[in-house]
Design a protein around this motif. Sequence first.
Motif: not given
Length: 97
Positions: A3-15, A20-22
């Motif tokens: 699974h990919f946690d889109i919220k976490e991924t975007l936030e790790s890139k400063g966005l 919550p979106y998986r």
Amino acid sequence: MRHFDIKETLESKGLEFDQPYRVLEVCNPQEGKKVLEENQMVGYFLPCKMVVYEGAGTTKIGLPKPTALIEMVKDDSLKQFAQDMEDRLITCMDRAV
């Protein structure tokens, strides 16, 4: 299943992304191999995915329909395979709700 946690991924890139979106990879390896042996263009759609997110105070779950995706490769021999896969995925979603 991955699974990919889109919220976490975007936030790790400063966005900022407040919801919550998986994205869940739900492909059956045996089925994936079988369909790729029939037509390698189906690989554009693999692995099969489901999306889970919150919207309007409820949890939403959905997927790109395999029957719609398979139309893009214009291979009538795969239509029944796509329908069977779609039916199984929808059954899984219905059980999750």
